[in-house]
Design a protein around this motif. Structure first.
Motif, mmCIF file in Angstrom:
data_model
loop_
_atom_site.group_PDB
_atom_site.id
_atom_site.type_symbol
_atom_site.label_atom_id
_atom_site.label_comp_id
_atom_site.label_asym_id
_atom_site.label_seq_id
_atom_site.Cartn_x
_atom_site.Cartn_y
_atom_site.Cartn_z
ATOM 1 N N LEU A 3 -6.063 7.682 -13.343
ATOM 2 C CA LEU A 3 -5.323 7.092 -11.777
ATOM 3 C C LEU A 3 -5.971 7.707 -10.683
ATOM 4 C CD1 LEU A 3 -2.250 8.910 -12.943
ATOM 5 C CD2 LEU A 3 -2.451 6.509 -12.950
ATOM 6 N N GLY A 4 -5.797 6.502 -9.818
ATOM 7 C CA GLY A 4 -7.765 7.917 -8.856
ATOM 8 C C GLY A 4 -7.071 6.155 -7.670
ATOM 9 N N HIS A 5 -8.994 6.528 -6.881
ATOM 10 C CA HIS A 5 -8.984 5.768 -5.632
ATOM 11 C C HIS A 5 -7.578 5.511 -4.845
ATOM 12 C CE1 HIS A 5 -13.299 5.457 -6.547
ATOM 13 N NE2 HIS A 5 -12.529 5.680 -7.986
ATOM 14 N N ASN A 6 -7.419 5.926 -4.752
ATOM 15 C CA ASN A 6 -5.602 5.953 -3.621
ATOM 16 C C ASN A 6 -5.470 5.457 -2.484
ATOM 17 O OD1 ASN A 6 -4.704 8.269 -1.747
ATOM 18 N ND2 ASN A 6 -6.533 9.166 -3.698
ATOM 19 N N SER A 7 -4.749 4.819 -1.277
ATOM 20 C CA SER A 7 -5.057 4.855 -0.261
ATOM 21 C C SER A 7 -3.285 5.131 0.081
ATOM 22 C CB SER A 7 -5.166 2.896 0.359
ATOM 23 O OG SER A 7 -6.612 3.256 0.349
ATOM 24 N N THR A 8 -2.871 5.373 1.314
ATOM 25 C CA THR A 8 -1.328 5.446 1.703
ATOM 26 C C THR A 8 -0.761 4.378 2.822
ATOM 27 O OG1 THR A 8 -1.867 7.363 3.407
ATOM 28 C CG2 THR A 8 -1.732 7.977 1.314
ATOM 29 N N VAL A 9 -0.036 4.139 2.890
ATOM 30 C CA VAL A 9 0.544 3.220 3.453
ATOM 31 C C VAL A 9 1.453 3.922 4.293
ATOM 32 C CG1 VAL A 9 -0.712 1.034 3.058
ATOM 33 C CG2 VAL A 9 1.606 1.402 2.157
ATOM 34 N N ILE A 10 2.263 3.468 5.864
ATOM 35 C CA ILE A 10 3.974 3.533 5.651
ATOM 36 C C ILE A 10 4.416 1.878 5.469
ATOM 37 C CG2 ILE A 10 4.585 3.999 7.797
ATOM 38 C CD1 ILE A 10 2.981 4.669 10.133
ATOM 39 N N GLY A 11 5.898 2.693 5.096
ATOM 40 C CA GLY A 11 6.786 1.680 4.649
ATOM 41 C C GLY A 11 7.416 1.218 5.760
ATOM 42 N N PRO A 12 8.502 -0.251 5.549
ATOM 43 C CA PRO A 12 8.978 -1.222 6.769
ATOM 44 C C PRO A 12 9.778 -0.735 7.654
ATOM 45 C CG PRO A 12 9.613 -1.450 4.991
ATOM 46 C CD PRO A 12 9.071 -0.360 4.347
ATOM 47 N N ASP A 13 10.888 0.531 7.342
ATOM 48 C CA ASP A 13 10.693 1.857 8.034
ATOM 49 C C ASP A 13 10.352 2.900 8.667
ATOM 50 O OD1 ASP A 13 10.148 3.930 6.432
ATOM 51 O OD2 ASP A 13 12.389 4.223 5.415
ATOM 52 N N ASP A 60 8.643 4.724 7.923
ATOM 53 C CA ASP A 60 9.289 6.773 8.298
ATOM 54 C C ASP A 60 8.949 7.090 6.723
ATOM 55 O OD1 ASP A 60 9.680 9.543 9.117
ATOM 56 O OD2 ASP A 60 11.741 8.682 7.406
ATOM 57 N N SER A 61 9.047 5.837 5.990
ATOM 58 C CA SER A 61 8.553 6.281 4.239
ATOM 59 C C SER A 61 6.857 6.421 4.556
ATOM 60 C CB SER A 61 9.069 5.592 3.433
ATOM 61 O OG SER A 61 10.787 5.517 3.638
ATOM 62 N N ARG A 62 6.374 6.617 3.117
ATOM 63 C CA ARG A 62 4.689 6.943 3.392
ATOM 64 C C ARG A 62 4.657 6.650 1.432
ATOM 65 N NH1 ARG A 62 0.059 7.476 5.519
ATOM 66 N NH2 ARG A 62 1.327 7.665 7.340
ATOM 67 N N TYR A 63 3.812 5.637 1.071
ATOM 68 C CA TYR A 63 3.524 5.189 0.061
ATOM 69 C C TYR A 63 2.562 5.621 -0.790
ATOM 70 C CZ TYR A 63 8.437 3.004 0.005
ATOM 71 O OH TYR A 63 10.015 2.806 0.223
ATOM 72 N N ILE A 64 1.932 5.737 -1.409
ATOM 73 C CA ILE A 64 0.763 5.788 -2.242
ATOM 74 C C ILE A 64 0.351 4.686 -3.280
ATOM 75 C CG2 ILE A 64 1.525 7.267 -4.325
ATOM 76 C CD1 ILE A 64 -1.390 8.535 -4.073
ATOM 77 N N VAL A 65 -0.992 4.248 -3.070
ATOM 78 C CA VAL A 65 -1.763 2.485 -3.631
ATOM 79 C C VAL A 65 -2.809 2.912 -4.352
ATOM 80 C CG1 VAL A 65 -2.034 0.083 -3.511
ATOM 81 C CG2 VAL A 65 -0.914 1.124 -1.745
ATOM 82 N N TYR A 66 -2.624 2.999 -6.051
ATOM 83 C CA TYR A 66 -4.344 3.672 -6.799
ATOM 84 C C TYR A 66 -4.183 2.868 -7.633
ATOM 85 C CZ TYR A 66 -0.154 5.566 -8.962
ATOM 86 O OH TYR A 66 1.264 5.798 -10.163
ATOM 87 N N HIS A 67 -4.930 3.200 -8.143
ATOM 88 C CA HIS A 67 -5.374 2.158 -9.682
ATOM 89 C C HIS A 67 -5.298 3.282 -11.037
ATOM 90 C CE1 HIS A 67 -8.720 3.743 -10.911
ATOM 91 N NE2 HIS A 67 -9.493 3.046 -9.899
ATOM 92 N N ASN A 68 -4.766 2.598 -12.108
ATOM 93 C CA ASN A 68 -5.342 3.103 -13.389
ATOM 94 C C ASN A 68 -5.940 2.298 -14.149
ATOM 95 O OD1 ASN A 68 -2.101 1.692 -13.906
ATOM 96 N ND2 ASN A 68 -3.146 1.721 -15.809
ATOM 97 N N LEU A 69 -6.574 2.525 -15.346
ATOM 98 C CA LEU A 69 -7.540 1.988 -16.617
ATOM 99 C C LEU A 69 -6.127 1.947 -17.109
ATOM 100 C CD1 LEU A 69 -10.752 3.882 -16.405
ATOM 101 C CD2 LEU A 69 -10.139 1.795 -15.149
ATOM 102 N N SER A 70 -6.540 0.392 -17.812
ATOM 103 C CA SER A 70 -5.461 0.457 -19.275
ATOM 104 C C SER A 70 -6.642 0.797 -20.748
ATOM 105 C CB SER A 70 -5.333 -0.843 -19.316
ATOM 106 O OG SER A 70 -4.423 -1.381 -20.651
ATOM 107 N N SER A 71 -6.055 1.418 -21.193
ATOM 108 C CA SER A 71 -6.381 1.896 -22.431
ATOM 109 C C SER A 71 -6.341 0.890 -24.025
ATOM 110 C CB SER A 71 -5.494 2.928 -23.769
ATOM 111 O OG SER A 71 -4.440 2.570 -24.084
ATOM 112 N N THR A 72 -5.993 -0.308 -24.041
ATOM 113 C CA THR A 72 -6.275 -1.191 -24.403
ATOM 114 C C THR A 72 -7.396 -2.023 -24.170
ATOM 115 O OG1 THR A 72 -4.771 -2.767 -23.172
ATOM 116 C CG2 THR A 72 -3.469 -1.780 -24.869
ATOM 117 N N SER A 73 -7.807 -2.104 -22.513
ATOM 118 C CA SER A 73 -9.099 -2.924 -21.985
ATOM 119 C C SER A 73 -9.376 -1.756 -20.885
ATOM 120 C CB SER A 73 -8.649 -4.238 -21.242
ATOM 121 O OG SER A 73 -9.411 -4.799 -21.062
#
Length: 166
Positions: A119-129, A131-144
């Motif tokens: 779980l890493g390499h993130n950015s944050t964005v403000i939601g459409p309202d 006011d809300s904030r979201y974190i966008v990040y990636h994960n690796l799949s254990s199957t690949s």
């Protein structure tokens, strides 16, 4: 894109433009270091400055991202090896975009489910309202181990404390 002059190369760079009167601009990179950006947004002024508070147990730290909320600056960053179960996202808080302190229990994302890691390499964005904030990040799949999935979760605050819901 910041040109690779003045040693400003590195991986996982991000830019933060403050909303202060001077509209200060910073380029952050792995390490965790920052440079002051020139007005052209392509070159840096001077040499790098290390942010010692932003480290993950003394290991490799990368993927810094900065945002401002309520007069405080938040930096999220990733640490440890991306194939490690302990690859995680942490955060630090500051009164300026160049001076941060890690709060107690500053880990906000770490592997908690079977089959999900990196779980890493993130950015944050403000939601459409706007006011809300979201974190966008990636994960690796254990199957690949070469497959990365994108995740988005809501961030909530309790005073200066940042928490991720998801």
């Amino acid at each position: 894109i910041v040109e690779q002059n003045n040693g400003a190369n590195g991986i996982d760079g991000s830019v933060f433009i403050d909303d202060n009167e001077a509209a200060s601009k910073y380029f952050y990179r792995s390490g965790i270091e920052y440079y002051t950006l020139n007005d052209d947004m392509r070159r840096v002024s001077g040499s790098s400055h290390r942010i010692p508070a932003a480290t993950v147990t003394g290991n490799w730290t990368e993927g810094p991202s900065v945002f401002k909320r309520g007069g405080k600056y938040y930096m999220t960053y990733t640490g440890n090896h991306f194939l490690s179960d302990s690859y995680m996202i942490e955060y630090a808080v500051g009164d300026t975009p160049t001076d941060f302190k890690e709060p107690t229990q500053n880990r906000i994302l770490i592997n908690t489910e079977e089959g999900i890691m990196g779980l890493g390499h993130n950015s944050t964005v403000i939601g459409p309202d706007l006011d809300s904030r979201y974190i966008v990040y990636h994960n690796l799949s254990s199957t690949s181990p070469t497959r990365r999935d994108v995740n988005i979760d809501r961030i909530v605050f309790n005073g200066e404390k940042l928490e991720v819901q998801g």
